[in-house]
Design an enzyme around this catalytic site. Structure first.
Site, short mmCIF file in Angstrom:
data_model
loop_
_atom_site.label_atom_id
_atom_site.label_comp_id
_atom_site.label_asym_id
_atom_site.label_seq_id
_atom_site.Cartn_x
_atom_site.Cartn_y
_atom_site.Cartn_z
N HIS A 161 0.63 -1.33 0.21
CA HIS A 161 0.14 0.16 -0.06
C HIS A 161 0.80 1.35 -0.24
O HIS A 161 0.49 2.61 0.48
CB HIS A 161 -0.43 0.17 1.03
CG HIS A 161 -1.68 -1.32 1.78
ND1 HIS A 161 -3.42 -1.22 1.03
CD2 HIS A 161 -1.80 -2.35 1.71
CE1 HIS A 161 -3.58 -2.46 1.72
NE2 HIS A 161 -2.27 -2.92 1.81
N SER A 289 14.38 19.67 -17.81
CA SER A 289 13.44 20.85 -18.34
C SER A 289 14.12 22.43 -18.49
O SER A 289 15.01 22.59 -18.71
CB SER A 289 13.15 21.33 -16.73
OG SER A 289 12.63 22.73 -17.27
N LYS A 295 15.91 20.40 -13.26
CA LYS A 295 15.88 19.00 -13.29
C LYS A 295 16.26 17.68 -14.30
O LYS A 295 16.92 18.44 -15.00
CB LYS A 295 14.48 19.85 -14.30
CG LYS A 295 13.19 19.99 -13.35
CD LYS A 295 12.80 18.86 -12.23
CE LYS A 295 10.95 19.62 -12.28
NZ LYS A 295 10.17 17.99 -12.90
N GLU A 302 8.67 7.43 -17.55
CA GLU A 302 7.10 7.28 -17.94
C GLU A 302 6.65 7.42 -18.81
O GLU A 302 5.37 7.03 -19.28
CB GLU A 302 7.35 9.49 -17.95
CG GLU A 302 7.35 9.84 -16.03
CD GLU A 302 8.48 11.21 -16.38
OE1 GLU A 302 7.37 11.85 -17.31
OE2 GLU A 302 8.88 11.59 -15.99
#
Lengths: 472, 459
Positions: A161, A289, A295, A302
């Site tokens: 969880h 970025s 970044k 992804e």
């Protein structure tokens, strides 16, 4: 009676032209030319069967074979010129053959229909594609297994969880996707049954059941089967031309495989956040970025995660297409190829990027081990009481009370005094100190599949053997 | 520290109550009680392993086994009373066990988690369900094979693109669908082999192997994190159900067409038809429409569950609870659809004269082309010439076989009097004698093949 439809394989009875918009809507050459090689292989086998059935002479057969080889070279070199009127790869290849060898080309299609041809081509193509994906997946498993072997001593939190659960070995985490793939049973054993089934089912459909009724003219299907290395032949010609189960199954396999990769990606994404800081991806698999200089985004992960939806969409879309179709061939089935090609390309990419990510990421061992916290040994605290005779149900409750008490006192669980604990249960004694050791904790899980060193080692060995068995 | 959460299996550290809306949102007992038998079997096996590992005494084990048997009877008789606080079947059974036998009940959960328990229960349940569906599917195949055997002499149009194509045997049509269902059975067997794996991630040595033997699993999972967090066997089952239903939906579509007034090839038995509350003449093949409809429902369950599992972090997450209702619904749907399809197939009546009257000479245009091929013409050319004949017949508004030999000779000098032999539907079908074809010998071979296959697959 000559008309533009006369160039089509089906022109005969048609006098009106096809609407050019319809031409475009209907033509599949833009994407099905990808199967040029399978189409040529299928036709070469077929002409041999025609010769055996004495429907072409040996000389004609040789002429056709020779022509096919030239066409194959043209495609391989990127020199094949697709002409207007080539509505699909089958038409294009036959048109070119006629240009090269003249009359005999017209005998190639005796006793078969494009309904047969297309599904034979697809099965040949997909078997090759499966071999490629199998290699990709084996490479991924091998990479993960070797990494797990090297980093076997690293401990970190296991989560359920998404909450800290119990200490486990980092290698135990690594091995869980391969194990999931069914002992790689899914990636592999889903790929596997898919593959051997494919060899059976995909390669079954061999050929040339005619559009629907079968093949006349004593065409030797056994000969065709052997030429094309199929494992069997289909048992009913109507079913053979009208079913695309092998495509649907491949699309579903791809979807399920990508959910596995998406889960791995999700975990790694979490672990790569500043808050977790367990791992860092190699620059090769990260992007920045254009705005924020600090970044480092795990775009590779992804993208892998994203593809699951795309591929499931291909699967669900195709299932919707085939539902409720009447028997035998219907043009609806043309939706199969782009779905199949897209899913192959996506998996081919995703598997290889995943392998790259897994082989180059760096772990941050001190941070991982510092994330182990004493409350993660609350189960062990309960087991301590169980070993002293208490029913687990009770022990669990008492350990829970200890957790609550430590939180109330704002101390880690292992800093409750023996007196604190004895107040919760008289069974607690000085020897409870032995509980607060992460290494001992993981070592107790020595059953098969567990996180003890011996168990994880056994998993590594099992997978290494499995890899050997599955490498040609 | 006593509080309502104390009754939960996980209460210990909790002091606040659960929001009652959350209780309802979270609880699965409403549907997972369906697995009461699997849960009991799992626990009975587990307690034997606990005894072997000396975590319970033999007396305690027997007490637990006896208690479990009582609970089993209560469920079987519909006498089990679910109480508030029974959030799931595991909690309910353990709570009842404690009421029956007291203290020893608390030892049952040693070394396991509900994460293990639930997936073990599901695998047990699904293996039984698969056995039932396999029987249903075998029954359907058998029904179709026997019908195909009896009606082997009936010819009718074969269609591609829903347009009359070539003459075929009606039995060839039947068997095309039977073959698809036979593949569904084989696929189901494969899934079973991946379902029948003990997932329990027991902490303690020896437990795993003992439980495995008791429950007759074919193997044990190799990694405990994976074992509790994966639901591939469910996803595969849902997909299997979706694919199977597309097969049934295709069969239904064909039969629906054939049952229209325009086709009039078949009539469904009243048992599988319904009427209209408005139009007295209506006889609707609702059975077929419902079968066709379910494909979407079941694919929805599959796609929905795939969406649920995508991107989940490792190991167990409560998201996985979505698995059961999907699994149960797909089982129920397939169990119904397979049996109704069997009923439809075994009771429908064919209208042989109408089927044979639907054979039209233009359906022998391919044979006309083959006639020319046998006289040496390349098929490509023969196809074109035959097409011209079709066009000419349509222009003269006569059936293809009523073109005169002169008409045909004008199209190709190879046409002669002997072309008359082409216009025979029986000869046409008999040429397709290769394996898989529609000649009598080929169809007979398919029947025999499937009968042997059925034998192999019946226990």
């Amino acid at each position: 009676m000559a008309n533009s439809e006369g160039n089509k394989l089906w022109g005969g009875r048609f006098v009106g032209n096809t609407d050019p918009i319809m031409e475009k809507f209907n033509a599949s050459i833009a994407y099905d030319q990808r199967m040029w090689d399978a189409d040529i292989r299928g036709s070469k086998a077929y002409v041999k069967a025609l010769e055996k059935a004495e429907l072409v002479t040996t000389e004609e057969m040789n002429s056709i074979l020779h022509g096919m080889e030239q066409i194959s070279e043209e495609w391989a070199k990127g020199a094949f010129v697709v002409k207007p009127g080539d509505e699909d790869i089958h038409t294009a290849n036959e048109r070119r053959l006629k240009e090269l060898i003249g009359e005999p080309a017209g005998k190639l299609h005796t006793g078969r229909s494009r309904n047969d041809q297309v599904v034979t081509d697809m099965r040949i193509w997909l078997c090759d594609a499966i071999a490629t994906l199998k290699e990709d997946a084996l490479q991924l498993v091998a990479t993960m297994v070797e990494r797990a072997s090297v980093e076997i001593d690293v401990l970190f939190p296991g989560y359920t969880h998404m909450q800290r659960a119990q200490p486990i070995r980092w290698s135990h985490w690594i091995l869980s996707p391969p194990a999931e793939c069914g002992g790689f049973s899914h990636l592999m054993s889903a790929l596997w049954p898919l593959s051997s089934y494919m060899k059976l089912m995909v390669l079954v459909w061999v050929v040339f059941s005619g559009a629907i009724a079968g093949t006349p003219f004593n065409i030797d299907r056994e000969l065709l089967r052997k030429e094309l290395e199929f494992d069997g032949i289909s048992i009913n010609s109507m079913d053979a031309t009208g079913e695309r189960d092998f495509v649907a199954e491949f699309l579903f396999w791809a979807s399920l495989c990508l959910t596995h990769l998406s889960k791995m990606a999700e975990d790694l994404l979490l672990y790569s956040t500043k808050e977790f800081s367990f791992i860092a991806l190699a620059d090769a698999y990260s992007t920045g970025s254009s705005l924020m200089p600090q970044k480092k985004n795990a775009d590779s992960l992804e993208l892998i995660r994203s593809k699951a939806g795309r591929v499931l969409g291909r699967c669900a879309g195709f299932m919707m297409t085939i539902k409720g179709l009447p028997s035998s061939y219907n043009k609806d089935l043309q939706e199969d190829k782009e779905a199949m090609f897209d899913c192959f390309d996506t998996l081919h990419g995703a598997l290889r990027v995943t392998t790259g990510v897994m082989s180059t990421l760096k772990i941050n061992r001190p941070v991982m081990e510092a994330a182990l916290s004493p409350d993660m040994l609350a189960t062990d605290l309960a087991y301590y009481l169980v070993r002293k005779g208490l029913p687990f149900r009770e022990a669990h409750g008492l350990s829970g009370r200890a957790v609550f008490q430590a939180e109330s006192k704002n101390v880690p669980l292992n800093q409750l005094t023996v007196e604190d604990l004895a107040a919760i249960s008289p069974l607690f004694d000085r020897d409870v100190a032995a509980v607060w050791d992460y290494s001992s904790s993981v070592e107790q899980y020595s059953a098969p599949g567990g996180t003890a060193r011996s168990s994880v080692t056994a998993q590594v060995q099992h997978l290494r053997r499995w890899l050997q068995d599955h490498t040609q």
